[in-house]
Structure formats: structure tokens, C-alpha cells
Design a protein around this motif. Structure first.
Motif, PDB file in Angstrom:
ATOM      1  N   ARG A   1       0.824  -1.211   0.000  1.00 30.13           N
ATOM      2  CA  ARG A   1       0.000   0.000   0.000  1.00 30.13           C
ATOM      3  C   ARG A   1       0.855   1.257   0.000  1.00 30.13           C
ATOM      4  O   ARG A   1       0.508   2.254  -0.625  1.00 30.13           O
ATOM      5  N   ASP A   2       1.976   1.203   0.680  1.00 29.17           N
ATOM      6  CA  ASP A   2       2.875   2.364   0.705  1.00 29.17           C
ATOM      7  C   ASP A   2       3.449   2.647  -0.680  1.00 29.17           C
ATOM      8  O   ASP A   2       3.621   3.812  -1.071  1.00 29.17           O
ATOM      9  N   TRP A   3       3.753   1.577  -1.421  1.00 31.91           N
ATOM     10  CA  TRP A   3       4.285   1.762  -2.773  1.00 31.91           C
ATOM     11  C   TRP A   3       3.239   2.403  -3.693  1.00 31.91           C
ATOM     12  O   TRP A   3       3.566   3.252  -4.518  1.00 31.91           O
ATOM     13  N   TYR A   4       1.984   1.981  -3.542  1.00 31.10           N
ATOM     14  CA  TYR A   4       0.936   2.552  -4.394  1.00 31.10           C
ATOM     15  C   TYR A   4       0.706   4.029  -4.053  1.00 31.10           C
ATOM     16  O   TYR A   4       0.476   4.852  -4.952  1.00 31.10           O
ATOM     17  N   VAL A   5       0.782   4.376  -2.777  1.00 31.94           N
ATOM     18  CA  VAL A   5       0.654   5.783  -2.389  1.00 31.94           C
ATOM     19  C   VAL A   5       1.815   6.590  -2.961  1.00 31.94           C
ATOM     20  O   VAL A   5       1.630   7.712  -3.467  1.00 31.94           O
ATOM     21  N   ARG A   6       2.995   6.026  -2.901  1.00 33.85           N
ATOM     22  CA  ARG A   6       4.180   6.699  -3.442  1.00 33.85           C
ATOM     23  C   ARG A   6       4.019   6.946  -4.946  1.00 33.85           C
ATOM     24  O   ARG A   6       4.403   8.012  -5.448  1.00 33.85           O
ATOM     25  N   HIS A   7       3.450   5.953  -5.626  1.00 30.04           N
ATOM     26  CA  HIS A   7       3.232   6.113  -7.064  1.00 30.04           C
ATOM     27  C   HIS A   7       2.209   7.218  -7.332  1.00 30.04           C
ATOM     28  O   HIS A   7       2.375   8.014  -8.267  1.00 30.04           O
ATOM     29  N   LEU A   8       1.161   7.267  -6.512  1.00 30.95           N
ATOM     30  CA  LEU A   8       0.125   8.287  -6.694  1.00 30.95           C
ATOM     31  C   LEU A   8       0.670   9.687  -6.460  1.00 30.95           C
ATOM     32  O   LEU A   8       0.168  10.666  -7.016  1.00 30.95           O
ATOM     33  N   GLU A   9       1.685   9.811  -5.641  1.00 32.05           N
ATOM     34  CA  GLU A   9       2.304  11.112  -5.415  1.00 32.05           C
ATOM     35  C   GLU A   9       3.033  11.619  -6.662  1.00 32.05           C
ATOM     36  O   GLU A   9       3.182  12.826  -6.862  1.00 32.05           O
ATOM     37  N   GLN A  10       3.458  10.655  -7.515  1.00 32.83           N
ATOM     38  CA  GLN A  10       4.179  11.038  -8.735  1.00 32.83           C
ATOM     39  C   GLN A  10       3.278  11.059  -9.965  1.00 32.83           C
ATOM     40  O   GLN A  10       3.430  11.915 -10.828  1.00 32.83           O
ATOM     41  N   GLU A  11       2.333  10.105 -10.009  1.00 32.70           N
ATOM     42  CA  GLU A  11       1.472   9.970 -11.177  1.00 32.70           C
ATOM     43  C   GLU A  11       0.007   9.864 -10.739  1.00 32.70           C
ATOM     44  O   GLU A  11      -0.308   9.079  -9.834  1.00 32.70           O
ATOM     45  N   PRO A  12      -0.920  10.620 -11.355  1.00 30.55           N
ATOM     46  CA  PRO A  12      -2.351  10.482 -11.026  1.00 30.55           C
ATOM     47  C   PRO A  12      -2.932   9.228 -11.681  1.00 30.55           C
ATOM     48  O   PRO A  12      -3.566   9.281 -12.739  1.00 30.55           O
ATOM     49  N   SER A  13      -2.722   8.078 -11.057  1.00 25.72           N
ATOM     50  CA  SER A  13      -3.081   6.798 -11.660  1.00 25.72           C
ATOM     51  C   SER A  13      -4.320   6.196 -11.002  1.00 25.72           C
ATOM     52  O   SER A  13      -4.329   5.905  -9.801  1.00 25.72           O
ATOM     53  N   LEU A  14      -5.356   5.988 -11.799  1.00 28.47           N
ATOM     54  CA  LEU A  14      -6.568   5.337 -11.304  1.00 28.47           C
ATOM     55  C   LEU A  14      -6.300   3.860 -11.006  1.00 28.47           C
ATOM     56  O   LEU A  14      -6.871   3.294 -10.076  1.00 28.47           O
ATOM     57  N   VAL A  15      -5.420   3.241 -11.782  1.00 31.12           N
ATOM     58  CA  VAL A  15      -5.073   1.836 -11.560  1.00 31.12           C
ATOM     59  C   VAL A  15      -4.399   1.666 -10.203  1.00 31.12           C
ATOM     60  O   VAL A  15      -4.757   0.768  -9.418  1.00 31.12           O
ATOM     61  N   ALA A  16      -3.429   2.511  -9.902  1.00 36.01           N
ATOM     62  CA  ALA A  16      -2.737   2.442  -8.611  1.00 36.01           C
ATOM     63  C   ALA A  16      -3.705   2.750  -7.466  1.00 36.01           C
ATOM     64  O   ALA A  16      -3.639   2.121  -6.398  1.00 36.01           O
ATOM     65  N   ALA A  17      -4.624   3.693  -7.678  1.00 37.20           N
ATOM     66  CA  ALA A  17      -5.605   4.035  -6.645  1.00 37.20           C
ATOM     67  C   ALA A  17      -6.516   2.853  -6.340  1.00 37.20           C
ATOM     68  O   ALA A  17      -6.826   2.572  -5.169  1.00 37.20           O
ATOM     69  N   ALA A  18      -6.944   2.160  -7.381  1.00 30.60           N
ATOM     70  CA  ALA A  18      -7.817   0.993  -7.192  1.00 30.60           C
ATOM     71  C   ALA A  18      -7.099  -0.110  -6.413  1.00 30.60           C
ATOM     72  O   ALA A  18      -7.694  -0.768  -5.552  1.00 30.60           O
ATOM     73  N   LYS A  19      -5.806  -0.292  -6.683  1.00 29.25           N
ATOM     74  CA  LYS A  19      -5.039  -1.323  -5.973  1.00 29.25           C
ATOM     75  C   LYS A  19      -4.782  -0.910  -4.525  1.00 29.25           C
ATOM     76  O   LYS A  19      -4.740  -1.762  -3.628  1.00 29.25           O
ATOM     77  N   TRP A  20      -4.632   0.371  -4.285  1.00 25.57           N
ATOM     78  CA  TRP A  20      -4.445   0.846  -2.910  1.00 25.57           C
ATOM     79  C   TRP A  20      -5.721   0.655  -2.094  1.00 25.57           C
ATOM     80  O   TRP A  20      -5.690   0.144  -0.977  1.00 25.57           O
ATOM     81  N   ILE A  21      -6.860   1.024  -2.690  1.00 27.71           N
ATOM     82  CA  ILE A  21      -8.141   0.914  -1.982  1.00 27.71           C
ATOM     83  C   ILE A  21      -8.479  -0.540  -1.691  1.00 27.71           C
ATOM     84  O   ILE A  21      -9.145  -0.849  -0.695  1.00 27.71           O
ATOM     85  N   ALA A  22      -7.981  -1.474  -2.543  1.00 27.27           N
ATOM     86  CA  ALA A  22      -8.278  -2.895  -2.341  1.00 27.27           C
ATOM     87  C   ALA A  22      -7.816  -3.375  -0.967  1.00 27.27           C
ATOM     88  O   ALA A  22      -8.428  -4.283  -0.374  1.00 27.27           O
ATOM     89  N   GLY A  23      -6.755  -2.782  -0.423  1.00 28.23           N
ATOM     90  CA  GLY A  23      -6.254  -3.202   0.882  1.00 28.23           C
ATOM     91  C   GLY A  23      -6.589  -2.233   1.996  1.00 28.23           C
ATOM     92  O   GLY A  23      -6.074  -2.368   3.113  1.00 28.23           O
ATOM     93  N   GLU A  24      -7.443  -1.252   1.723  1.00 23.06           N
ATOM     94  CA  GLU A  24      -7.768  -0.208   2.702  1.00 23.06           C
ATOM     95  C   GLU A  24      -9.108  -0.507   3.391  1.00 23.06           C
ATOM     96  O   GLU A  24     -10.039  -1.048   2.784  1.00 23.06           O
ATOM     97  N   LYS A  25      -9.205  -0.170   4.658  1.00 22.87           N
ATOM     98  CA  LYS A  25     -10.453  -0.287   5.397  1.00 22.87           C
ATOM     99  C   LYS A  25     -11.263   1.004   5.215  1.00 22.87           C
ATOM    100  O   LYS A  25     -10.791   2.105   5.525  1.00 22.87           O
ATOM    101  N   LEU A  26     -12.470   0.877   4.695  1.00 24.52           N
ATOM    102  CA  LEU A  26     -13.314   2.048   4.480  1.00 24.52           C
ATOM    103  C   LEU A  26     -14.222   2.282   5.682  1.00 24.52           C
ATOM    104  O   LEU A  26     -14.464   1.378   6.495  1.00 24.52           O
ATOM    105  N   GLU A  27     -14.738   3.496   5.758  1.00 28.40           N
ATOM    106  CA  GLU A  27     -15.639   3.816   6.868  1.00 28.40           C
ATOM    107  C   GLU A  27     -16.889   2.957   6.812  1.00 28.40           C
ATOM    108  O   GLU A  27     -17.374   2.474   7.837  1.00 28.40           O
TER     109      GLU A  27
END
Length: 385
Positions: free
Chosen positions: A304-330
Motif C-alpha cells: 500500500r505504501d508503494w501505491y501511495v508513493r506512485h500516486l504522489e508522482q502519477e495520477p493513476s486510477l489503476v494504482a488508486a484501485a489497488k491501494w483501496i483494495a487493501g484499505e479499510k473504508l468507513e
């Protein structure tokens, strides 16, 4: 005797007058015919410029009937039939031209070339090959060889395709080394399927030598080495491929990470991929890093940290979807629905797109299925283009 002579003398003016009238009639008829043929020809040309092909064909047929000896009208008519996919009619027109005894040698070669193109478009590959081979030594030789090359590729006759590509390169038609390497790889894949791995390896090594900067020979060679159980050699081959063709690292990285896990070279490969990612961020390189980080005993960075790091450099919907896959939502109970929607949205972004025709596919192709162009797929996915 004097009477007959008198009749002859009186008849001469009459014969002269009749001859004069007859010649005038012939000239007049000839003028009418000459006027009709160009008129029909220009009429057909006008229809053609206005994209009215049906009317153009009717006009050219009329022009051919008025002036059957004009070869240019036959060529125009035959080409129109081919453009309209009326290949049988195009073949008849060009065969009629070839049957004429008064046709010049150059027009005969031109008709032979047009006939070959008719056969190619109709899918009659054997007849097309026969017609194209007859053009060796003519001014259509280069065009015929290019068409013959396309014919052999279409029929997957890689050996003959290689021969024609070599002739084209030797005659100054450009470099065909990359294409020759593809032909060797295609032949190797056939031998791999029949378990003749020794011959497959020789062909792949020859392909590497033929086109050192091409990524495919080394990728296919590494795959074969892995199948034979030599994972260390497979890793070394892919590492060399990255050095020879850095632009293809996105294609190489996932395969390299997989092999590195199998031969205990994860740490060294991970360090290599991280250095590459620093200079050229890529989704496929990122996924390879995440794969190796997951099995690394010394890593302190989560996926998840790697995907966040990628999002800081590139506005990637693919990376965002992979990050959210392991995130706990409200509202965690809605997470599956949200994740499914995101995965559906990113599917088109993870495809590869042909730079020549725009054809998109889930997997990377060396030869585009849409336009048959070689090496037209960039190594990066649609979102990164």
C-alpha cells in the motif's frame, strides 16, 4: 472503244465525290467516338472524386465499350472493382489485359502486379504467390517482394518470409533485422510446442544475435530457460534484456520478478527494479516491486505504501484501485461494490494499444492482430501513454 473511255472519264469525278463523302463520314464517326470515350472517362473520374463508386464503374464500363483498346481504362476499372471488394470482376479485367497481344511489356507487368493484388485481397494466397514471383526482374520487383512478404506472414510461412526479408534488405529497402528476429522466434515457438527445445534454443540465440536491441528474443529465451529448469539463466537473460532495451522494462519486469522468486535472487532483482523505478516510474515495474517486497525478509515498505508513493508522482486510477483494495473504508460493508466498480473502470486503462491502428488488447502483441504491423504496441499500458 471511245464510248467506254467517255464513260470512264465521266465516272472519275463521281468516284472521287463518293470517296470524299465516305472519308468525311469515317472522320466524323471517328471524331464522335473519340469525343464519347473521353467524355465517359471524365464522367467516371468526376464520380470517383465525389466518392460515387457505383456511378464511376458504370461510366468506366461505358468508356471501355467505346474504346476497348485503351488499357488505362481497364486498369482504372480493375482497381475500382478491387476497392469495392468485387475481386472476381477485378481478376477478369486484369486477366483480359494479360491476354491481349498488343499490350506493351511494361503494361503487362503492371497488369500482372494488379492481378496479384486482386488475389491477395481475395485471400487466394497460392495464386497471389505465383503471380508475384513472375515480377522478379521487373520495375515492380520491390513492390512484389513486399506483397510477397505480407503473403508469407499471413500464411505463417516464416522461412520464406525470412528469405524475402533478406532480399529486401540487401536491395536497400531498409533494415529488416527486427522482423527477421520475429520470424526466428515464431519458428522457435513451433519447436517448443513439439518439445524440440534444442532447436528452439538455437533459433532464439540466433534471433538475439540478429537483433541485439530487440526485447522479444531474450524474453522468449528466458521463458524457455525457465521451462527447462534453469531459472538462474532465465534471470540473467532478462537482466541483459533490460540493459539492451530499457524501454521494454515494463514487459520484462513482471517475468523477471517471478523468476527471481524461484532462484533466490529476489534481493538483487528488487534493488535493480527500484533503481529503474526511480528514473522511470511504471505500473508494471511497480507491480514487480510489490511482488518481491511481499517475499522480502528485510523490507519495511508495504504494498500500500508503494501505491501511495506512485500516486504522489502519477495520477493513476489503476494504482488508486489497488491501494483501496487493501484499505479499510468507513462503510466497509460497501467495499466489495466500490471495489468492483473501480476494477471495472480501470480495465480499459490496463490494455495495450497499437500505435498504428489503435487496436486495444489485454495482452501485449509483437504483431498487431488488427493491422498486422510489427512492434507497433508500446510497452506501456493505455493509462501511461
Amino acid at each position: 472503244m471511245e464510248f467506254e473511255l467517255t464513260l470512264i472519264l465521266l465516272g472519275l469525278p463521281l468516284v472521287f465525290v463518293l470517296g470524299w463523302f465516305a472519308s468525311r463520314m469515317d472522320v466524323r464517326q471517328l471524331r464522335i467516338e473519340n469525343k464519347q470515350a473521353p467524355k465517359a472517362y471524365f464522367k467516371g473520374l468526376n464520380f470517383l472524386l465525389n466518392e460515387q463508386q457505383d456511378q464511376a464503374i458504370d461510366a468506366f464500363i461505358e468508356a471501355v465499350q467505346n474504346d476497348p483498346d485503351t488499357s488505362e481504362l481497364h486498369f482504372a476499372l480493375g482497381n475500382l472493382f478491387r476497392r469495392r471488394a468485387e475481386y472476381e470482376r477485378a481478376v477478369r479485367v486484369h486477366q483480359h489485359l494479360l491476354s491481349r497481344g498488343d499490350l506493351s511489356q511494361d503494361d503487362r507487368h503492371r497488369a500482372q502486379h494488379a492481378l496479384a493484388l486482386d488475389y491477395l485481397k481475395a485471400g487466394l494466397l497460392d495464386r497471389a504467390e505465383e503471380a508475384l514471383l513472375k515480377l522478379e526482374g521487373t520495375r515492380f520487383e520491390s513492390k512484389a517482394r513486399l506483397a510477397l512478404l505480407a503473403n508469407y506472414e499471413r500464411s505463417r510461412d516464416w522461412e520464406n518470409a525470412a528469405k524475402i526479408a533478406t532480399l529486401l534488405e540487401s536491395s536497400g529497402q531498409g533494415s529488416f533485422r527486427s522482423r527477421l528476429s520475429h520470424y526466428l522466434c515464431e519458428q522457435a515457438s513451433t519447436y517448443v510446442a513439439t518439445r524440440d527445445t534444442d532447436l528452439a534454443r538455437k533459433l532464439l540465440e540466433k534471433a538475439v544475435h540478429t537483433a541485439p536491441d530487440a526485447p522479444r528474443p531474450r524474453i522468449d529465451l528466458a521463458r524457455l530457460e525457465n521451462q527447462l529448469g534453469d531459472t538462474v539463466a532465465a534471470c540473467a537473460t532478462l537482466t541483459q534484456a533490460i540493459g539492451a532495451m530499457p524501454a521494454a522494462v515494463s514487459l520484462i519486469a513482471p517475468q523477471l520478478a517471478l523468476y527471481a522468486k524461484g532462484c533466490q535472487q529476489g534481493a538483487s532483482v528488487l534493488a535493480l527494479l527500484k533503481s529503474i523505478y526511480e528514473t522511470a516510474p511504471s505500473l508494471d515495474v511497480l507491480d514487480a516491486i510489490v511482488t518481491l517486497e511481499a517475499v522480502s525478509t528485510t523490507s519495511t515498505t508495504s504494498a500500500r505504501d508503494w501505491y501511495v508513493r506512485h500516486l504522489e508522482q502519477e495520477p493513476s486510477l489503476v494504482a488508486a484501485a489497488k491501494w483501496i483494495a487493501g484499505e479499510k473504508l468507513e462503510h466497509e460493508q460497501f467495499h466489495p461494490q466500490v471495489q468492483r466498480a473501480l476494477d471495472h473502470a480501470v480495465k480499459p486503462l490496463t490494455r495495450y494499444r497499437c500505435a498504428a491502428c489503435g487496436f486495444e488488447a489485454k495482452q501485449h502483441f509483437w504483431n498487431c492482430p488488427g493491422c498486422q504491423t510489427w512492434d507497433s504496441y508500446p510497452a506501456r499500458r493505455v493509462e501511461e501513454l
